[in-house]
Every structure is written in structure tokens, then in C-alpha cells.
Design an enzyme around this catalytic site. Sequence first.
Site, PDB file in Angstrom:
ATOM      1  N   ARG A  16       2.163 -12.245  -0.478  1.00 29.21           N
ATOM      2  CA  ARG A  16       0.845 -12.614   0.068  1.00 29.21           C
ATOM      3  C   ARG A  16       0.266 -13.835  -0.632  1.00 29.21           C
ATOM      4  NH1 ARG A  16      -1.572  -8.904   4.138  1.00 29.21           N
ATOM      5  NH2 ARG A  16       0.072  -7.357   4.385  1.00 29.21           N
ATOM      6  N   LYS A  27      -9.626  -2.495   1.703  1.00 25.09           N
ATOM      7  CA  LYS A  27      -9.382  -1.351   2.576  1.00 25.09           C
ATOM      8  C   LYS A  27     -10.169  -0.114   2.113  1.00 25.09           C
ATOM      9  CE  LYS A  27      -6.977  -3.698   5.411  1.00 25.09           C
ATOM     10  NZ  LYS A  27      -5.716  -4.240   5.172  1.00 25.09           N
ATOM     11  N   TYR A  56      -1.634  -3.617  -6.839  1.00 27.66           N
ATOM     12  CA  TYR A  56      -1.333  -4.402  -5.647  1.00 27.66           C
ATOM     13  C   TYR A  56      -2.404  -4.306  -4.552  1.00 27.66           C
ATOM     14  CZ  TYR A  56       1.126  -6.829  -2.064  1.00 27.66           C
ATOM     15  OH  TYR A  56       1.451  -7.763  -1.114  1.00 27.66           O
ATOM     16  N   ASP A  88      -9.149  -9.844   8.948  1.00 24.25           N
ATOM     17  CA  ASP A  88      -8.659  -8.495   8.633  1.00 24.25           C
ATOM     18  C   ASP A  88      -9.676  -7.382   8.898  1.00 24.25           C
ATOM     19  OD1 ASP A  88      -6.276  -7.104   7.591  1.00 24.25           O
ATOM     20  OD2 ASP A  88      -7.552  -6.512   5.918  1.00 24.25           O
ATOM     21  N   CYS A 103       0.864  -7.439  11.896  1.00 29.53           N
ATOM     22  CA  CYS A 103       1.113  -7.552  13.341  1.00 29.53           C
ATOM     23  C   CYS A 103       0.361  -8.709  13.978  1.00 29.53           C
ATOM     24  CB  CYS A 103       0.783  -6.256  14.044  1.00 29.53           C
ATOM     25  SG  CYS A 103       1.948  -4.931  13.636  1.00 29.53           S
ATOM     26  N   SER A 131      -1.244  -3.559  10.357  1.00 28.46           N
ATOM     27  CA  SER A 131      -0.871  -4.453   9.262  1.00 28.46           C
ATOM     28  C   SER A 131       0.387  -5.240   9.614  1.00 28.46           C
ATOM     29  CB  SER A 131      -0.631  -3.632   7.998  1.00 28.46           C
ATOM     30  OG  SER A 131      -1.806  -2.906   7.692  1.00 28.46           O
ATOM     31  N   ARG A 158       0.838  -1.194   0.000  1.00 29.11           N
ATOM     32  CA  ARG A 158       0.000   0.000   0.000  1.00 29.11           C
ATOM     33  C   ARG A 158       0.878   1.251   0.000  1.00 29.11           C
ATOM     34  NH1 ARG A 158      -1.827   0.788   4.333  1.00 29.11           N
ATOM     35  NH2 ARG A 158      -1.100  -1.023   5.513  1.00 29.11           N
ATOM     36  N   HIS A 177     -10.492  -2.498  11.451  1.00 27.69           N
ATOM     37  CA  HIS A 177      -9.386  -3.330  10.962  1.00 27.69           C
ATOM     38  C   HIS A 177      -9.132  -4.417  12.005  1.00 27.69           C
ATOM     39  CE1 HIS A 177      -4.893  -3.403   9.447  1.00 27.69           C
ATOM     40  NE2 HIS A 177      -5.639  -4.281   8.800  1.00 27.69           N
TER      41      HIS A 177
END
Length: 598
Positions: A382, A221, A212, A292, A265, A263, A84, A241
Amino acid sequence: MNARTKDFELPPGTAGSRLQALNDWVAEVASLTRPDAVHWCDGSDAENAALIAKMEADGTLLRLNEQTHPQSWLHRSHPDDVARVEHLTLVCTPEREDAGPNNHWMAPAEAHAKIDALFDGCMQGRTMYVIPYCMGPIDSPLSRCGVEITDSPYVVANMRIMTRMGAPALARIEREGSFVKGLHSIGELDPERRFIMHFPEELTIKSYGSGYGGNALLGKKCHALRIASHQARAEGWLAEHMLILGIENPQGDTHYIAAAFPSACGKTNLAMLIPPEGYREKGWKIWTIGDDICWMRPGADGRLYAINPEAGFFGVAPGTSRKSNPNALASIQSHTIFTNVGVTADNQPWWEGIGNDQAPATDWRGEPYDPAKRPAAHPNSRFTVSAKRCPSYSPMAEDPQGVPISAIVFGGRRASLVPLVFEARDWTHGVLVGASMGSETTAAATGAVGVMRRDPMAMKPFCGYNFADYFAHWLSFDKAGAKLPRVFHVNWFRKGADGAFLWPGFGDNLRVLEWMIDRVDGKAGAVDTPIGLLPAEADLDLAGLDLPAEAREALFGFDAAGWRTEFEGIGEYLEGYGPRMPAALRAERDRIAAALAG
Ligand code: GTP
Ligand code: SPV
Ligand code: MN
């Protein structure tokens, strides 16, 4: 957007819906971007197979080993397009103050003009895909729909996994008459010609120049957090989130918790946790609802009910192993799209920390693997896979009413100061705990890694409006009749003097979750401190763990001097939001700062 060229004829099939407003928008976009063809996605297997075949033919997707990883592909994104881009992500409200200091802002008219100039003619020679999608179970009153227009078949294939995409979503959109509009083009994949823009008042997203993840899969998001948080504020719910998981105890009772970590974590890992052996033997089970994003709203009984708006996982690959996350590894054995991982000589996906005895032959850029040059997998590589493939996926994830939330957990990467776990005294304190969260930055966004920054509720990059108003919205849930979840804070990432993690993490995090649900049920003890309620070592089941004294002191201790300094920083941070900051939150901070001083 203006219908502009006289010589451009709209491709046949532009009007593919019974909803005039949708056809009009598609026609408007087509006249701006001038694609060769328009394809309305129905979400069928045949459509997906045709798209995959096209991407295999042009090299967008590389088929992986069909014996070991059936129906799985590798995509290598442009090397400048791997995460991002927060500095190019804008919230375009008419008033700058409504976007707040937490967002980059541009006036809507200027923003439209700037990005429409990039979209002008950008789909010539390409197919324009129209993707109707539903965020959340298709029959849930909590779900919301959108339509993404894109020129990237990779985006279509990912949206098909990550959302309920195609004919049923289109039918719901036609019935409801409203939808979030997302316009996306990969453009030239030039970082100098890249913007991710949000127009919350217009329920519109425009994204140009990146293919991406969160920049391009607009349901995720952009819609489910930035636009949805704005809608949620107006309508009395929360778009967060957060992962959602169910903890089933040996008696068969299940508590659901929602946890916000920034993110990279640990959300995916916690959501798919496998209990340590001793817990498994006793009958503990973890059920995955989401990894998420969480949408929650008060139910008739005053509790918060949550759905996972997504249908798949876009998870971090590095570090995923049979040991750290067996459920994720089981999920990605087939029918998975991998992005930016390495491959072995026999075409199996490979990443750092995969924990097998294979070796990478080719790195994520498609070059021969050379550890001196770069890792095999990009740190933000990912996997995209359907949630249904996860062995711990809960049938309740498809429940249109959602699941009742017993506890909300905040957490971040904090090498020092912050103990393993503590509980907030009440809702207002809990909102402060979330608002004052800090975490070290990760590879999920471009920029420096490992820098401590404030990341309230793990929403710093995702809140579609002024954080001061967002905190006020959180506080507003505390009203007559509400049965709100307890609020906790965790830190799995405390480090010792040698730089190693002090807490084993992963499956052993259940030990902390057990304490939380025992607190909810009034069964576990805690020690009162100015920052909240901490477990004494004896309050947690640490059986079978070998924790040295240094680790115990750090994980369960409370460093008053360190917290005094921390609270000065928190005060300065909150003051940065000026007079819009709710007085109740400021008072709560002052109260704790005073207790720390006394
Ligand atoms: P996003 O998808 O970016 O939102 O990330 P996420 O929050 O889902 O993070 P994820 O679970 O993918 O974890 C990211 C990294 O943190 C991986 O490298 C994990 O191995 C690591 N990690 C996750 N849980 C733990 C834990 O309990 N302890 C430690 N030490 N590392 C963890
Ligand atoms: C995150 O960065 O928090 C992610 C990946 O979950 S992305 O889809 O790129 O936002
Ligand atoms: Mn995330």
C-alpha cells in the site's frame, strides 16, 4: 482495566489535556501498559520530522530515492502481518445476536479480560503516543473525533496523513467532551497473540499484535466503519465502505455518487478516474472526494449529504500505473509512506503493474528479488498519502456540509453471470441489490483469494452490528420527504472463456457513470428485466471501444437461468439471518424470484 502496579509511577505528562475524562483514560492505560514515556501528538511538522528520524535510525522506515521520490519512505511490515485479520476481529456487544452472524463475537467482560492480559506491561521500554484525531473536516457537524493510544510511531505517521490529527482535534474533543477510545499495541507481532476488538456500546476499540493498516490505524475501519455504523444506526445516518466522486459534465453540472466495492475491487481507481480522451475533449471532469469511506445523512432538502471522514489514501500499490491510475501515481511522487513494496537498485519504489521500464532489485521482505520465490511487492502492499496531493481532489471534500449524493453504486468481482451495469427499480430493490452483493475475495484480508462470498454493501468485514438490523436501517431512509439517490450495480470484472476481463475498465468506466447520471436526469433508456433495468448497448456511449460480440453479449445480456440459481443462493443467505431479517427485503427477494420463475 484496573490501575494495578504499586511500583509503577505514571510518566510525567500523562495528564496532557484539559479534559479530565481523557486524562483519566490515558492514566489508566499507562498504568496497565507501563510505557517509559507518554507523548501527546500535536500533529506539527517538527513532531513528524522527529518521529521519522527516529524510525529511520531504528530501521522502521527506509528513505527512498530523494531525487525521484522526495520525502518518501518504505516500511516493511512483519511478513506475518500484511493484511486485515477478519477471523481475529471481534464485535463485543452484550448480546451475541446484536453482533449478528456477520461478526465474530465475544462477551465484553471476557473480551476485555483476554486482551487486557495481553496489554499488561506491553509498553515497557516503549513510548506511548496519544493521538487525538478528527474523522471528517474539523468544522463539520458530520465529523466525529477519537483518540488512539499506540506504541507504534509508524501508526502515528500514518494517522497524521489519514486523519485530521493533533491540536485542532484535541481542541474539538475538549469542547465536545466525548470521543472514541482506541487502544493499540503492536505487542510481539505474533499472529497467535493478536485481536482486533470492538465495544460499540463503550465507543471503545482494543487492538493488539498487528501494526498493519486496518488492524492498527484505528480511525479507519475500526472507528469510521465498525463503531461509526453502530452510532449511525442510533442517530439516523450511514457509515459506509464507499468512495465518493463528483462527475462534472461539459455543461459544468456536477453529480456526486457513492460506490461500495469490497476491498481491492476498484474504489481508489474509480474515485480518481481520468476520462477517456473523447470525454476529456468534450469537457468531462472527475473530482475525487474520498476513496474508501463515506458518512452520509439526510439534509433539510431530503437528499443524502456525504463527507469523506478520511484525509488521506491508504491505497493498493500493485496495478497502479500511469495508464491505470495517473492521479494516484501523481499523488505518490513525494511525501508518501510505502508499505511492503519492492525497491529498485537506486531505491525507487516498485510493484507489479507499475508499468515503467525499471526493475526491482529487492522484494518486499528485503531479500534479493527472485520471481520464482515471490512477487517484488506484496499483493496487498500500500501507499499512504495525503488526499491534498491528488490532482483531482475536490475542494468540496473540505465542505463541512458534505456533497449531495445522486446515485449509490454497488459492485463486486464477478467473473460470470453479473452484467456490466443495472439499475434498481426503487429504494427497497436497491437495498436488496446491496444486501445480495457477492464478490471474489482478495489479498486485502488474510485467507484464500478468489473465493466467491456474499459481501453485503461491501461491509461484510466492517459492519459493527447484525446485518439484518443494518438492512432494516437502510430501508428506514425511505420515508416521506426523502429524495433518495438512485441505486445501481456494476461489475467491472466479467471474464471471457479465456479468463481475460471483457470490459476495459478504469477510465472507460465513465461510460457507465454517464449512463447512470443520465438515468438520474431522466435522459437515458433502459430495458426492464426481473433483476432490474439494464442499458441496451445503444444506451451507452461505446465509441472508440473494440468490444467483440462475445463481450457485448456477456456485458449487456441477461441470463435468466443463471439468475434463478443466483436468487436461490441469495434467499438461503438472507434466511441465515433468521427472524430479524426485515420482511420487506424477504418479500422483495421473493417477488424477483417469482418473476424469474415465470
Ligand atoms: P481497498 O483499499 O482495499 O478498499 O481497495 P479498493 O476498492 O480501493 O481497490 P483499488 O482501486 O485499489 O483496486 C484494486 C485492484 O483492482 C487493483 O489491482 C486495480 O488495478 C484493480 N482494478 C481497479 N479498477 C479496475 C477496473 O475497472 N477493471 C479491472 N479489470 N481492474 C480494476
Ligand atoms: C481494505 O481492506 O478495505 C482497506 C485496507 O481499505 S485496510 O486499511 O487494511 O482496511
Ligand atoms: Mn477499503
